[in-house]
Design an enzyme around this catalytic site. Structure first.
Site, PDB file in Angstrom:
ATOM      1  N   LYS A   1      -6.552 120.282 -43.423  1.00  0.00           N
ATOM      2  CA  LYS A   1      -5.123 120.369 -43.133  1.00  0.00           C
ATOM      3  C   LYS A   1      -4.456 121.561 -43.805  1.00  0.00           C
ATOM      4  O   LYS A   1      -5.019 122.216 -44.678  1.00  0.00           O
ATOM      5  CB  LYS A   1      -4.435 119.050 -43.488  1.00  0.00           C
ATOM      6  CG  LYS A   1      -4.799 117.957 -42.479  1.00  0.00           C
ATOM      7  CD  LYS A   1      -3.957 116.721 -42.592  1.00  0.00           C
ATOM      8  CE  LYS A   1      -4.282 115.776 -41.421  1.00  0.00           C
ATOM      9  NZ  LYS A   1      -3.574 114.490 -41.543  1.00  0.00           N
TER      10      LYS A   1
ATOM     11  N   ARG B   1     -10.946 110.205 -43.618  1.00  0.00           N
ATOM     12  CA  ARG B   1     -11.116 110.619 -42.223  1.00  0.00           C
ATOM     13  C   ARG B   1     -11.377 112.118 -42.232  1.00  0.00           C
ATOM     14  O   ARG B   1     -10.511 112.904 -42.630  1.00  0.00           O
ATOM     15  CB  ARG B   1      -9.851 110.271 -41.429  1.00  0.00           C
ATOM     16  CG  ARG B   1      -9.910 110.626 -39.944  1.00  0.00           C
ATOM     17  CD  ARG B   1      -8.606 110.221 -39.256  1.00  0.00           C
ATOM     18  NE  ARG B   1      -8.641 110.529 -37.830  1.00  0.00           N
ATOM     19  CZ  ARG B   1      -8.310 111.700 -37.303  1.00  0.00           C
ATOM     20  NH1 ARG B   1      -7.912 112.693 -38.098  1.00  0.00           N
ATOM     21  NH2 ARG B   1      -8.376 111.894 -35.999  1.00  0.00           N
TER      22      ARG B   1
END
Length: 270
Positions: free
Chosen positions: A204, A244
Site C-alpha cells: 500500500k 492479507r
C-alpha cells in the site's frame, strides 16, 4: 490470506489475473506457498476507482471460485455487494470479505447471517472515488474503533453470529499514511474489542512513501514486498488473526519467525 484480483485496474496487479487460467494458476501457487485462504475480488477498490456493475463483478469471480472450490481451496469473496457474495457462496466461497463493513449494501449482513460464514467487516467511509476526501480524523484509532463497533452492532442486529465476525482497520481506505501507521501502532485498541483482526497492508501507499528514494519518489508497488513482510511479522506478534497479502511466501516466513520468537524458552526446535 492471499490476494487474487481478477480485475483490469487494481493498484498493484491489475490485469495480470483477469484471464481465468492465469487467475487459477496464481491461486494454486499461493495455496502451495501456504495461504490459508484465497481472497477473490472482481472490483478494484484502489483510490479513485470507478465501480463496475454487479453482473461484471459476478462474471469475473464465479468461474475462478467455482473451479478452485472444487479443488478444495478455501476461498473468500472480496465484495461489497450482497448479490455477488450470495452467488460466490453458492459457488463454493467460505468467507465474505466486505471492504465497506456492510455499509455499501444493507443486504450484506443478511447474507452473512443466513450463511453463517466468517464475515470480515472493514472500516470504510465511502467508495473509492470519494475516500481520499474522507480521511479526516481527530483521533484515528479511537474513531476507527468506534465506527467498527457500530458495524459490529449492525451485523449482530441482523443475526450475524458474534463468533463469525472479523475486523479490519481498513489501511489506506479514507486514510493518509500517518493514519495507517497510527492504526498499526494502536492495533491493541482494536484487538481489545474481542474480535479477530485482519491486517491488509500489502504494497500500500504508506509503505511506498516510507521507502521513497533520494528524490522523494515513492517505491513502486512491486518493490514493497519486504516492507509488507515486516508488517506481517509485527502484526502477528501484536496478535492479529491474519494478514492479507499479495506475496504469500515472504509474509508466511515472516509470521513464522514472529511466532517462533514468541515461544516460551524450551518450546522451539533448537
Amino acid at each position: 490470506m492471499g490476494i487474487l484480483n481478477v480485475t483490469p485496474d487494481s493498484f498493484s496487479d491489475g490485469g495480470r489475473y483477469l484471464d481465468v487460467e492465469e487467475a487459477l494458476a496464481h491461486a494454486r501457487a499461493m495455496w502451495r506457498c501456504g495461504a490459508d485462504v484465497i481472497d477473490v475480488g472482481g472490483e478494484s477498490t484502489r483510490p479513485g476507482a470507478e465501480r463496475v456493475d454487479a453482473a461484471t463483478e459476478t462474471a469475473r469471480v464465479l468461474p475462478v471460485i467455482r473451479e478452485l472450490a472444487d479443488e478444495g481451496l478455501v476461498l473468500s469473496v472480496d465484495t461489497s455487494r450482497a448479490e455477488v457474495a450470495a452467488a460466490a457462496l453458492e459457488a463454493g466461497a467460505r468467507v465474505i470479505n466486505d471492504v465497506s463493513g456492510g455499509l455499501a449494501d444493507p443486504g450484506m449482513a443478511r447474507v452473512a447471517a443466513e450463511s453463517g460464514v466468517p464475515f470480515v467487516l472493514m472500516h470504510w467511509r465511502g467508495h473509492s472515488r470519494d475516500m481520499n476526501a474522507l480521511a479526516t480524523y481527530a483521533d484515528v484509532v479511537a474513531e476507527v474503533r468506534a465506527e467498527l463497533t457500530e458495524r459490529v452492532d449492525a451485523a449482530l442486529a441482523a443475526g450475524v453470529r458474534e463468533s463469525a465476525i472479523v475486523l479490519d482497520p481498513g489501511l489506506g481506505f479514507a486514510k493518509r499514511g500517518e493514519h495507517d501507521w497510527e492504526l498499526l501502532r494502536g492495533l491493541d485498541s482494536l484487538l481489545s474489542l474481542g474480535f479477530p483482526v485482519l491486517v491488509g497492508a500489502s504494497r500500500k501507499r504508506f509503505l511506498g512513501a516510507l521507502l521513497s528514494d533520494v528524490d522523494g519518489m515513492p517505491r513502486p508497488p512491486g518493490g514493497r514486498g519486504n516492507a509488507t513482510a515486516a508488517v506481517s511479522a509485527l502484526a502477528a506478534a501484536a496478535g492479529a488473526w491474519g494478514v492479507r497479502v499479495h506475496e504469500v511466501g515472504s509474509s508466511l516466513d515472516a509470521v513464522r519467525v514472529a511466532a517462533a520468537w514468541a515461544l516460551p524458552e524450551g518450546d522451539g526446535d533448537g
